[in-house]
Design a protein around this motif. Structure first.
Motif, short mmCIF file in Angstrom:
data_model
loop_
_atom_site.label_atom_id
_atom_site.label_comp_id
_atom_site.label_asym_id
_atom_site.label_seq_id
_atom_site.Cartn_x
_atom_site.Cartn_y
_atom_site.Cartn_z
N GLY A 59 0.78 -1.23 0.00
CA GLY A 59 0.00 0.00 0.00
C GLY A 59 0.82 1.28 0.00
O GLY A 59 0.35 2.32 0.45
N LEU A 60 2.04 1.22 -0.51
CA LEU A 60 2.91 2.40 -0.48
C LEU A 60 2.47 3.45 -1.49
O LEU A 60 2.07 3.13 -2.61
CB LEU A 60 4.36 2.00 -0.76
CG LEU A 60 5.02 1.06 0.25
CD1 LEU A 60 6.45 0.76 -0.17
CD2 LEU A 60 4.98 1.65 1.65
N PRO A 61 2.58 4.73 -1.12
CA PRO A 61 2.29 5.82 -2.07
C PRO A 61 3.36 5.88 -3.17
O PRO A 61 4.49 5.42 -2.99
CB PRO A 61 2.34 7.09 -1.22
CG PRO A 61 2.44 6.65 0.20
CD PRO A 61 2.88 5.22 0.21
N PHE A 62 3.00 6.47 -4.29
CA PHE A 62 3.91 6.57 -5.42
C PHE A 62 5.22 7.26 -5.04
O PHE A 62 6.29 6.86 -5.49
CB PHE A 62 3.27 7.33 -6.59
CG PHE A 62 2.02 6.67 -7.12
CD1 PHE A 62 1.91 5.30 -7.24
CD2 PHE A 62 0.95 7.44 -7.54
CE1 PHE A 62 0.77 4.69 -7.75
CE2 PHE A 62 -0.20 6.86 -8.04
CZ PHE A 62 -0.28 5.48 -8.15
N GLU A 63 5.16 8.29 -4.20
CA GLU A 63 6.35 9.03 -3.80
C GLU A 63 7.34 8.14 -3.04
O GLU A 63 8.55 8.22 -3.24
CB GLU A 63 5.99 10.24 -2.92
CG GLU A 63 5.14 11.28 -3.61
CD GLU A 63 3.65 10.91 -3.66
OE1 GLU A 63 3.21 9.96 -2.98
OE2 GLU A 63 2.92 11.59 -4.40
N ARG A 84 16.00 9.84 -12.94
CA ARG A 84 15.65 9.37 -11.61
C ARG A 84 14.17 9.04 -11.63
O ARG A 84 13.42 9.53 -12.47
CB ARG A 84 15.93 10.46 -10.57
CG ARG A 84 17.40 10.83 -10.60
CD ARG A 84 18.05 11.33 -9.36
NE ARG A 84 17.57 11.00 -8.05
CZ ARG A 84 18.11 10.06 -7.27
NH1 ARG A 84 19.10 9.31 -7.70
NH2 ARG A 84 17.66 9.88 -6.05
N TRP A 85 13.77 8.22 -10.71
CA TRP A 85 12.36 7.86 -10.58
C TRP A 85 11.58 9.01 -9.98
O TRP A 85 12.06 9.69 -9.07
CB TRP A 85 12.22 6.63 -9.70
CG TRP A 85 12.61 5.37 -10.39
CD1 TRP A 85 13.83 4.75 -10.33
CD2 TRP A 85 11.79 4.59 -11.25
NE1 TRP A 85 13.81 3.62 -11.11
CE2 TRP A 85 12.57 3.49 -11.69
CE3 TRP A 85 10.48 4.69 -11.70
CZ2 TRP A 85 12.07 2.52 -12.54
CZ3 TRP A 85 9.99 3.72 -12.55
CH2 TRP A 85 10.77 2.65 -12.97
N THR A 86 10.38 9.23 -10.48
CA THR A 86 9.47 10.21 -9.93
C THR A 86 8.15 9.52 -9.57
O THR A 86 7.87 8.41 -10.07
CB THR A 86 9.16 11.34 -10.94
OG1 THR A 86 8.49 10.75 -12.07
CG2 THR A 86 10.43 12.05 -11.40
N ALA A 87 7.37 10.16 -8.74
CA ALA A 87 6.05 9.61 -8.40
C ALA A 87 5.20 9.47 -9.67
O ALA A 87 4.47 8.49 -9.83
CB ALA A 87 5.35 10.51 -7.39
N ARG A 88 5.34 10.40 -10.59
CA ARG A 88 4.58 10.35 -11.85
C ARG A 88 4.97 9.13 -12.69
O ARG A 88 4.12 8.47 -13.28
CB ARG A 88 4.80 11.65 -12.62
CG ARG A 88 3.99 11.75 -13.89
CD ARG A 88 4.16 13.17 -14.48
NE ARG A 88 3.66 13.25 -15.83
CZ ARG A 88 2.41 13.55 -16.14
NH1 ARG A 88 1.53 13.78 -15.19
NH2 ARG A 88 2.04 13.63 -17.41
N ALA A 89 6.27 8.83 -12.75
CA ALA A 89 6.73 7.66 -13.51
C ALA A 89 6.18 6.37 -12.88
O ALA A 89 5.76 5.45 -13.59
CB ALA A 89 8.25 7.63 -13.57
N VAL A 90 6.19 6.31 -11.57
CA VAL A 90 5.64 5.13 -10.87
C VAL A 90 4.15 5.02 -11.14
O VAL A 90 3.64 3.93 -11.45
CB VAL A 90 5.92 5.21 -9.35
CG1 VAL A 90 5.20 4.11 -8.60
CG2 VAL A 90 7.42 5.16 -9.08
N ALA A 91 3.43 6.13 -11.08
CA ALA A 91 1.99 6.13 -11.33
C ALA A 91 1.67 5.66 -12.75
O ALA A 91 0.71 4.92 -12.97
CB ALA A 91 1.40 7.51 -11.09
N ARG A 92 2.49 6.08 -13.73
CA ARG A 92 2.28 5.64 -15.11
C ARG A 92 2.38 4.13 -15.23
O ARG A 92 1.64 3.50 -15.99
CB ARG A 92 3.28 6.32 -16.04
CG ARG A 92 2.76 7.61 -16.64
CD ARG A 92 3.59 8.06 -17.83
NE ARG A 92 5.01 8.25 -17.52
CZ ARG A 92 5.53 9.37 -17.06
NH1 ARG A 92 4.78 10.42 -16.86
NH2 ARG A 92 6.81 9.46 -16.80
N ILE A 93 3.30 3.54 -14.50
CA ILE A 93 3.45 2.08 -14.54
C ILE A 93 2.27 1.42 -13.85
O ILE A 93 1.64 0.51 -14.40
CB ILE A 93 4.80 1.66 -13.91
CG1 ILE A 93 5.94 2.03 -14.87
CG2 ILE A 93 4.81 0.16 -13.59
CD1 ILE A 93 7.32 1.87 -14.31
#
Length: 154
Positions: A59-63, A84-93
């Motif tokens: 349940g971890l947040p994207f950030e 670098r990884w961003t919350a937006r890149a994680v959310a896209r995945i």
């Protein structure tokens, strides 16, 4: 385009975790065409699976997921070279339904999200899924689960 997507062929660059494999397809007319299908890229596919574990199971947040990925860029190479990884890149995945083994097209119109019901989508399992449907649903942001958001198909 609709027929290509429904047949399971990749249009455009492959999503992180996959590579495009060019194959020759013989048409009914006897002519052949090159088409692309998705196949897992072993190293980045493992990163995608890890992202879904952290999101769906923990349940971890994207950030927070982005911070963990950035802590070891050799183990978790980012989607952009020297990036670098961003919350937006994680959310896209996390919101990309292609990781369940489907092809999707027309998820936006004029740069705006289109409701999921209007997407052009293939049948399941046109390429090897990196995660199962249940895990995909569990990982979605709450507004997507409640019908207030849009799942990506980049």
């Amino acid at each position: 385009m609709v027929d290509l997507v429904r047949a399971g062929y990749q249009i455009g660059p492959p999503p992180y975790g996959y590579r495009a494999l060019r194959i020759r397809v013989i048409q009914l007319t006897g002519h052949s065409k090159l088409r692309a299908v998705l196949v897992p890229e072993w190293h980045t596919a493992a990163v995608v699976r890890q992202i879904f574990v952290w999101r769906a199971d923990d349940g971890l947040p994207f950030e927070v997921i982005a911070e963990r990925l950035n802590s070891d860029l050799r183990q978790y190479p980012p989607p952009t070279p020297n990036g670098r990884w961003t919350a937006r890149a994680v959310a896209r995945i996390v919101t990309n339904i292609k990781y369940t083994g489907r092809q999707v097209w027309a998820r936006t119109a004029a740069g705006r999200p289109v409701p999921v019901e209007q997407w052009v989508m293939s049948v399941p399992m046109v390429h090897e899924p990196l995660i199962d449907e249940r895990t995909f649903r569990q990982a979605q942001p709450k507004q997507v689960e409640a019908g207030g958001g849009h799942v990506s198909a980049a």
